[in-house]
Scaffold this motif. Sequence first.
Motif, PDB file in Angstrom:
ATOM      1  N   ILE A 132       7.833  68.692  57.766  1.00 29.86           N
ATOM      2  CA  ILE A 132       8.863  68.205  56.833  1.00 29.86           C
ATOM      3  C   ILE A 132       8.623  66.729  56.550  1.00 29.86           C
ATOM      4  O   ILE A 132       8.322  65.954  57.465  1.00 29.86           O
ATOM      5  CB  ILE A 132      10.267  68.441  57.418  1.00 29.86           C
ATOM      6  CG1 ILE A 132      10.623  69.922  57.293  1.00 29.86           C
ATOM      7  CG2 ILE A 132      11.317  67.594  56.717  1.00 29.86           C
ATOM      8  CD1 ILE A 132      12.080  70.226  57.512  1.00 29.86           C
ATOM      9  N   ALA A 133       8.736  66.330  55.275  1.00 24.67           N
ATOM     10  CA  ALA A 133       8.414  64.943  54.909  1.00 24.67           C
ATOM     11  C   ALA A 133       9.645  64.050  54.892  1.00 24.67           C
ATOM     12  O   ALA A 133       9.554  62.852  55.174  1.00 24.67           O
ATOM     13  CB  ALA A 133       7.734  64.919  53.534  1.00 24.67           C
ATOM     14  N   ALA A 135      20.477  57.781  61.751  1.00 26.01           N
ATOM     15  CA  ALA A 135      19.216  57.580  61.032  1.00 26.01           C
ATOM     16  C   ALA A 135      18.260  56.745  61.884  1.00 26.01           C
ATOM     17  O   ALA A 135      17.070  57.062  61.999  1.00 26.01           O
ATOM     18  CB  ALA A 135      19.468  56.914  59.686  1.00 26.01           C
ATOM     19  N   ASP A 136      18.778  55.684  62.506  1.00 27.57           N
ATOM     20  CA  ASP A 136      17.940  54.831  63.362  1.00 27.57           C
ATOM     21  C   ASP A 136      17.315  55.634  64.490  1.00 27.57           C
ATOM     22  O   ASP A 136      16.118  55.519  64.768  1.00 27.57           O
ATOM     23  CB  ASP A 136      18.783  53.692  63.967  1.00 27.57           C
ATOM     24  CG  ASP A 136      19.020  52.581  62.952  1.00 27.57           C
ATOM     25  OD1 ASP A 136      18.339  52.605  61.903  1.00 27.57           O
ATOM     26  OD2 ASP A 136      19.886  51.730  63.205  1.00 27.57           O
ATOM     27  N   GLU A 137      18.138  56.471  65.126  1.00 29.28           N
ATOM     28  CA  GLU A 137      17.639  57.247  66.267  1.00 29.28           C
ATOM     29  C   GLU A 137      16.610  58.285  65.820  1.00 29.28           C
ATOM     30  O   GLU A 137      15.608  58.506  66.499  1.00 29.28           O
ATOM     31  CB  GLU A 137      18.804  57.909  67.007  1.00 29.28           C
ATOM     32  CG  GLU A 137      19.606  56.863  67.782  1.00 29.28           C
ATOM     33  CD  GLU A 137      20.925  57.388  68.333  1.00 29.28           C
ATOM     34  OE1 GLU A 137      21.087  58.623  68.423  1.00 29.28           O
ATOM     35  OE2 GLU A 137      21.796  56.556  68.657  1.00 29.28           O
ATOM     36  N   ASP A 179      12.540  58.771  66.831  1.00 29.48           N
ATOM     37  CA  ASP A 179      12.002  59.996  67.427  1.00 29.48           C
ATOM     38  C   ASP A 179      11.022  60.728  66.507  1.00 29.48           C
ATOM     39  O   ASP A 179      10.249  61.563  66.971  1.00 29.48           O
ATOM     40  CB  ASP A 179      13.147  60.944  67.807  1.00 29.48           C
ATOM     41  CG  ASP A 179      14.068  60.315  68.853  1.00 29.48           C
ATOM     42  OD1 ASP A 179      13.631  59.337  69.502  1.00 29.48           O
ATOM     43  OD2 ASP A 179      15.213  60.782  69.002  1.00 29.48           O
ATOM     44  N   HIS A 180      11.108  60.463  65.183  1.00 33.83           N
ATOM     45  CA  HIS A 180      10.196  61.117  64.219  1.00 33.83           C
ATOM     46  C   HIS A 180       9.592  60.062  63.307  1.00 33.83           C
ATOM     47  O   HIS A 180       9.995  59.926  62.149  1.00 33.83           O
ATOM     48  CB  HIS A 180      10.954  62.157  63.384  1.00 33.83           C
ATOM     49  CG  HIS A 180      11.486  63.311  64.176  1.00 33.83           C
ATOM     50  ND1 HIS A 180      10.781  64.472  64.379  1.00 33.83           N
ATOM     51  CD2 HIS A 180      12.652  63.474  64.844  1.00 33.83           C
ATOM     52  CE1 HIS A 180      11.496  65.311  65.126  1.00 33.83           C
ATOM     53  NE2 HIS A 180      12.634  64.720  65.423  1.00 33.83           N
ATOM     54  N   PRO A 181       8.594  59.329  63.815  1.00 29.50           N
ATOM     55  CA  PRO A 181       8.045  58.185  63.067  1.00 29.50           C
ATOM     56  C   PRO A 181       7.472  58.574  61.702  1.00 29.50           C
ATOM     57  O   PRO A 181       7.478  57.768  60.783  1.00 29.50           O
ATOM     58  CB  PRO A 181       6.944  57.644  63.980  1.00 29.50           C
ATOM     59  CG  PRO A 181       7.158  58.273  65.313  1.00 29.50           C
ATOM     60  CD  PRO A 181       7.953  59.519  65.122  1.00 29.50           C
ATOM     61  N   VAL A 219      20.229  69.434  63.507  1.00 28.90           N
ATOM     62  CA  VAL A 219      19.013  69.290  62.702  1.00 28.90           C
ATOM     63  C   VAL A 219      17.829  68.930  63.590  1.00 28.90           C
ATOM     64  O   VAL A 219      16.682  69.281  63.289  1.00 28.90           O
ATOM     65  CB  VAL A 219      19.201  68.255  61.569  1.00 28.90           C
ATOM     66  CG1 VAL A 219      19.085  66.833  62.071  1.00 28.90           C
ATOM     67  CG2 VAL A 219      18.195  68.519  60.457  1.00 28.90           C
ATOM     68  N   ARG A 220      18.085  68.271  64.709  1.00 25.37           N
ATOM     69  CA  ARG A 220      16.992  67.917  65.620  1.00 25.37           C
ATOM     70  C   ARG A 220      16.252  69.164  66.118  1.00 25.37           C
ATOM     71  O   ARG A 220      15.038  69.137  66.302  1.00 25.37           O
ATOM     72  CB  ARG A 220      17.525  67.141  66.823  1.00 25.37           C
ATOM     73  CG  ARG A 220      17.788  65.687  66.506  1.00 25.37           C
ATOM     74  CD  ARG A 220      18.455  64.982  67.662  1.00 25.37           C
ATOM     75  NE  ARG A 220      18.596  63.564  67.379  1.00 25.37           N
ATOM     76  CZ  ARG A 220      17.650  62.662  67.573  1.00 25.37           C
ATOM     77  NH1 ARG A 220      16.488  63.023  68.092  1.00 25.37           N
ATOM     78  NH2 ARG A 220      17.842  61.401  67.241  1.00 25.37           N
ATOM     79  N   ILE A 221      16.994  70.251  66.302  1.00 27.85           N
ATOM     80  CA  ILE A 221      16.364  71.494  66.761  1.00 27.85           C
ATOM     81  C   ILE A 221      15.397  71.997  65.691  1.00 27.85           C
ATOM     82  O   ILE A 221      14.282  72.417  65.982  1.00 27.85           O
ATOM     83  CB  ILE A 221      17.435  72.560  67.075  1.00 27.85           C
ATOM     84  CG1 ILE A 221      18.392  72.037  68.148  1.00 27.85           C
ATOM     85  CG2 ILE A 221      16.792  73.882  67.490  1.00 27.85           C
ATOM     86  CD1 ILE A 221      19.647  72.898  68.333  1.00 27.85           C
ATOM     87  N   LEU A 222      15.818  71.905  64.415  1.00 31.99           N
ATOM     88  CA  LEU A 222      14.958  72.365  63.318  1.00 31.99           C
ATOM     89  C   LEU A 222      13.779  71.424  63.105  1.00 31.99           C
ATOM     90  O   LEU A 222      12.652  71.870  62.882  1.00 31.99           O
ATOM     91  CB  LEU A 222      15.778  72.492  62.031  1.00 31.99           C
ATOM     92  CG  LEU A 222      16.890  73.547  62.054  1.00 31.99           C
ATOM     93  CD1 LEU A 222      17.629  73.580  60.724  1.00 31.99           C
ATOM     94  CD2 LEU A 222      16.307  74.927  62.380  1.00 31.99           C
ATOM     95  N   LEU A 223      14.035  70.121  63.177  1.00 29.80           N
ATOM     96  CA  LEU A 223      12.952  69.149  62.962  1.00 29.80           C
ATOM     97  C   LEU A 223      11.861  69.321  64.019  1.00 29.80           C
ATOM     98  O   LEU A 223      10.663  69.208  63.720  1.00 29.80           O
ATOM     99  CB  LEU A 223      13.497  67.716  62.994  1.00 29.80           C
ATOM    100  CG  LEU A 223      14.387  67.328  61.794  1.00 29.80           C
ATOM    101  CD1 LEU A 223      15.006  65.943  62.002  1.00 29.80           C
ATOM    102  CD2 LEU A 223      13.601  67.374  60.485  1.00 29.80           C
TER     103      LEU A 223
END
Length: 328
Positions: free
Chosen positions: A106-107, A123-125, A129-131, A96-100
């Motif tokens: 994305i919200a 979730a923490d990580e 990385d995506h505040p 999913v990181r590749i898509l994000l």
Amino acid sequence: MAAQTQAALHYPPTEANSSFLRDVLAGLTARPKRLLPKYFYDEAGAQLFEDITRLPEYYPTRCELAILHQHAADIARFFPAGSALIEFGSGSSKKVRILLAAAPAIAAYMPVDISFEMLVQEADELRRDHPGLAVLPVEADFTQPFVLPAAAAAMAHIGFFPGSTIGNFEPHEASAFLRHAGRMLGRGASFIIGVDLVKDASILNAAYDDAAGVTARFNLNLLARINRELDGDFDLASFSHHAFYNSERHRIEMHLASKRRQQVRVAGRTIEMRAGETIHTENSYKYTLESFGALARGSGWSPVCVWTDAGGNFSIHALVFEEKESRE
Ligand code: AVJ
């Protein structure tokens, strides 16, 4: 019945543990014997699966990652600004990181998984990385009905189901899953699904019976888990890993075969095994681009895009939910 009561006294009722107990006893007293593949993934099993994904013979993960890297921007066109991405069986969030990274608008991201520890850690990580992203983990078994967080109710929903995990379902179960997912995600929702493809049997057989024996250990770990969690006494050395492509049914079958006639104790019950008798532990269905498209259409979804790796080994499908309103 008495044995069940006794077992319940021995293994007090965390909810997860009691469904494991119920499913294991039902599967080992059925003919032919079977166990559900979702139980492979305790801590040791999740680690062994990670090891499988790095095997030279196990192409699905590498091929799917290649597709995601190559087509991330194209796939991200299905993610409208302000939408919520729901991942079924998230495990590690590598895919999913590749898509994000390709879809900054994305919200919300809602990973659904049975492993609470894994969910919290990932979730923490991701939050770090995506505040700007709302990360809303859902601890649930996605093969059963579950409720999405209300926080994302007003957002457009996109499903993400990578890994060809849909191949673990019987085709009719895969269809029911797709239909239920569509009703949960809502009309107009998109679904991005990874699906392994039918190919030469020698490639498939090698991918599920690797030279280093990691898949054998992964399969046998299910018996070790029963020993640990359900007071079993399986002798792992007296079972062997069998994996083969069943070309009539388009599926890899994994079994554990008893090398000799034996009795096994599980949660206070005695299970008889004949020499050569197997416990069927997994099916991994393979589809063609056409057969998966037909399955999707028969489940209320319209296939709108499909990507494959250069070798044509693996596919990622984009579907849109267009089930007609029911008139009941
Ligand atoms: C995670 C279910 C997709 O079927 O390829 C890998 C599991 N089993 N090797 C698969 C698995 C044996 C995997 N899925």
